[in-house]
Design a protein around this motif. Structure first.
Motif, PDB file in Angstrom:
ATOM      1  N   GLY A  50       0.808  -1.211   0.000  1.00  0.00           N
ATOM      2  CA  GLY A  50       0.000   0.000   0.000  1.00  0.00           C
ATOM      3  C   GLY A  50       0.841   1.261   0.000  1.00  0.00           C
ATOM      4  N   GLU A  70      -5.263  -7.419  -8.807  1.00  0.00           N
ATOM      5  CA  GLU A  70      -5.881  -6.978  -7.553  1.00  0.00           C
ATOM      6  C   GLU A  70      -5.513  -5.520  -7.311  1.00  0.00           C
ATOM      7  OE1 GLU A  70      -5.300  -9.581  -4.099  1.00  0.00           O
ATOM      8  OE2 GLU A  70      -4.465 -11.082  -5.460  1.00  0.00           O
ATOM      9  N   GLY A  71      -6.461  -4.753  -6.777  1.00  0.00           N
ATOM     10  CA  GLY A  71      -6.191  -3.365  -6.434  1.00  0.00           C
ATOM     11  C   GLY A  71      -6.342  -2.415  -7.613  1.00  0.00           C
ATOM     12  N   ASN A 105       0.604   2.118  -6.310  1.00  0.00           N
ATOM     13  CA  ASN A 105      -0.571   1.542  -5.681  1.00  0.00           C
ATOM     14  C   ASN A 105      -1.408   2.685  -5.124  1.00  0.00           C
ATOM     15  OD1 ASN A 105      -2.472   0.159  -4.201  1.00  0.00           O
ATOM     16  ND2 ASN A 105      -1.005  -1.090  -3.061  1.00  0.00           N
ATOM     17  N   SER A 107      -4.036   2.558  -3.231  1.00  0.00           N
ATOM     18  CA  SER A 107      -4.441   2.339  -1.837  1.00  0.00           C
ATOM     19  C   SER A 107      -3.251   2.482  -0.888  1.00  0.00           C
ATOM     20  CB  SER A 107      -5.049   0.941  -1.683  1.00  0.00           C
ATOM     21  OG  SER A 107      -5.292   0.651  -0.312  1.00  0.00           O
ATOM     22  N   SER A 109      -3.429   0.960   2.042  1.00  0.00           N
ATOM     23  CA  SER A 109      -3.492  -0.226   2.912  1.00  0.00           C
ATOM     24  C   SER A 109      -3.567  -1.544   2.139  1.00  0.00           C
ATOM     25  CB  SER A 109      -4.692  -0.118   3.856  1.00  0.00           C
ATOM     26  OG  SER A 109      -5.896   0.061   3.113  1.00  0.00           O
ATOM     27  N   ASP A 110      -4.293  -1.560   1.025  1.00  0.00           N
ATOM     28  CA  ASP A 110      -4.470  -2.808   0.281  1.00  0.00           C
ATOM     29  C   ASP A 110      -3.338  -3.002  -0.721  1.00  0.00           C
ATOM     30  OD1 ASP A 110      -6.873  -3.193   1.611  1.00  0.00           O
ATOM     31  OD2 ASP A 110      -8.011  -2.108   0.071  1.00  0.00           O
ATOM     32  N   LYS A 111      -3.006  -4.239  -0.995  1.00  0.00           N
ATOM     33  CA  LYS A 111      -1.931  -4.531  -1.948  1.00  0.00           C
ATOM     34  C   LYS A 111      -2.410  -4.331  -3.386  1.00  0.00           C
ATOM     35  CE  LYS A 111      -2.766  -9.529  -2.411  1.00  0.00           C
ATOM     36  NZ  LYS A 111      -2.218 -10.887  -2.153  1.00  0.00           N
ATOM     37  N   ARG A 113      -1.614  -6.017  -7.090  1.00  0.00           N
ATOM     38  CA  ARG A 113      -0.958  -7.129  -7.774  1.00  0.00           C
ATOM     39  C   ARG A 113      -1.221  -7.005  -9.267  1.00  0.00           C
ATOM     40  NH1 ARG A 113      -2.588 -13.426  -8.038  1.00  0.00           N
ATOM     41  NH2 ARG A 113      -0.800 -14.127  -9.270  1.00  0.00           N
TER      42      ARG A 113
END
Length: 231
Positions: A50, A70-71, A105, A107, A109-111, A113
């Motif tokens: 993140g 993801e993300g 990224n 976010s 906090s969130d990863k 990918r």
């Protein structure tokens, strides 16, 4: 002939903010037996923490594909493009005579990918280009990238194509391989049977000197395979 490359045999780079798996030689990972396949030079499976990302850096004469798993990724480049790429989005950046870009990224906090894929072009010194599109999640084979932009696909500067194959449980697909073309499979999600080979998430497979390939989802979950058609 199908040659399997297992996910656990890939190279790995860990920098705290980045955990990356390298299918082919890249950065500090070097394997003389894994220098690419035909025009396909890089497949990196990148997980970005993140708030982190790749600072501005430059490329020349490379077709660079990003596929967000993801993300959400934020992209900026020296051609004035500033875009967000959510999960499911494909991006094709033609570096041409030179382009600088950064990837972050969104976010904190969130990863994030994503797959970072490089394909060598067959023309050099061209005007940089940028394309982006979501091709959905429909079952079957969808052309994502092609030399001519067929079926609404992104246009690449190489005699190569990228297809997205999504199979429902028990579904199969007969892949025709013409004119001694080479094919590379990268398994994104789930596991499939390619002729007699079991290909699991993160695995890759080189396919040479074949005219057909039967790909079957033998599991109870939907699968996603990327198929590269290469010279």
């Amino acid at each position: 002939m199908l040659t399997l490359r297992k996910a656990q045999d890939r190279g790995r780079a860990q920098f705290g903010w980045l955990d990356s798996r390298h299918t082919f030689s890249f950065g500090h990972y070097y394997d003389p037996e894994q220098m690419g396949f035909s025009a396909l030079r890089v497949i990196n499976d990148d997980v970005v923490a993140g708030g982190a990302g790749f600072d501005t850096h430059s490329h020349q004469n490379m077709e660079i594909i990003s596929y967000v798993l993801e993300g959400v990724m934020e992209h900026k480049d020296s051609e004035g493009n500033r875009q967000s790429l959510p999960a499911g989005e494909f991006q094709l950046m033609s570096a041409g005579r030179g382009i600088s870009h950064s990837e972050y990224n969104v976010s904190q906090s969130d990863k994030l990918r994503f797959l970072q894929i490089w394909i060598e072009p067959d023309v050099y010194g061209t005007q940089p280009g940028y394309q982006q599109k979501n091709f959905g999640s429909h079952s079957g084979l969808t052309t994502v990238i092609s030399p001519s932009g067929e079926q609404g696909s992104l246009t690449i500067r190489q005699d190569a194509s990228l297809h997205q194959l999504i199979l429902e449980p028990g579904q199969n697909h007969h892949l025709a391989i013409t004119d001694q073309r080479r094919v590379y499979l990268h398994q994104v999600r789930g596991e499939v049977q390619a002729d007699d080979a079991l290909i699991q998430s993160g695995d890759g497979a080189r396919v040479e000197q074949e005219s057909t390939l039967l790909i079957t989802n033998t599991s109870d979950k939907k699968t996603l395979t990327l198929i590269f058609d290469l010279p």
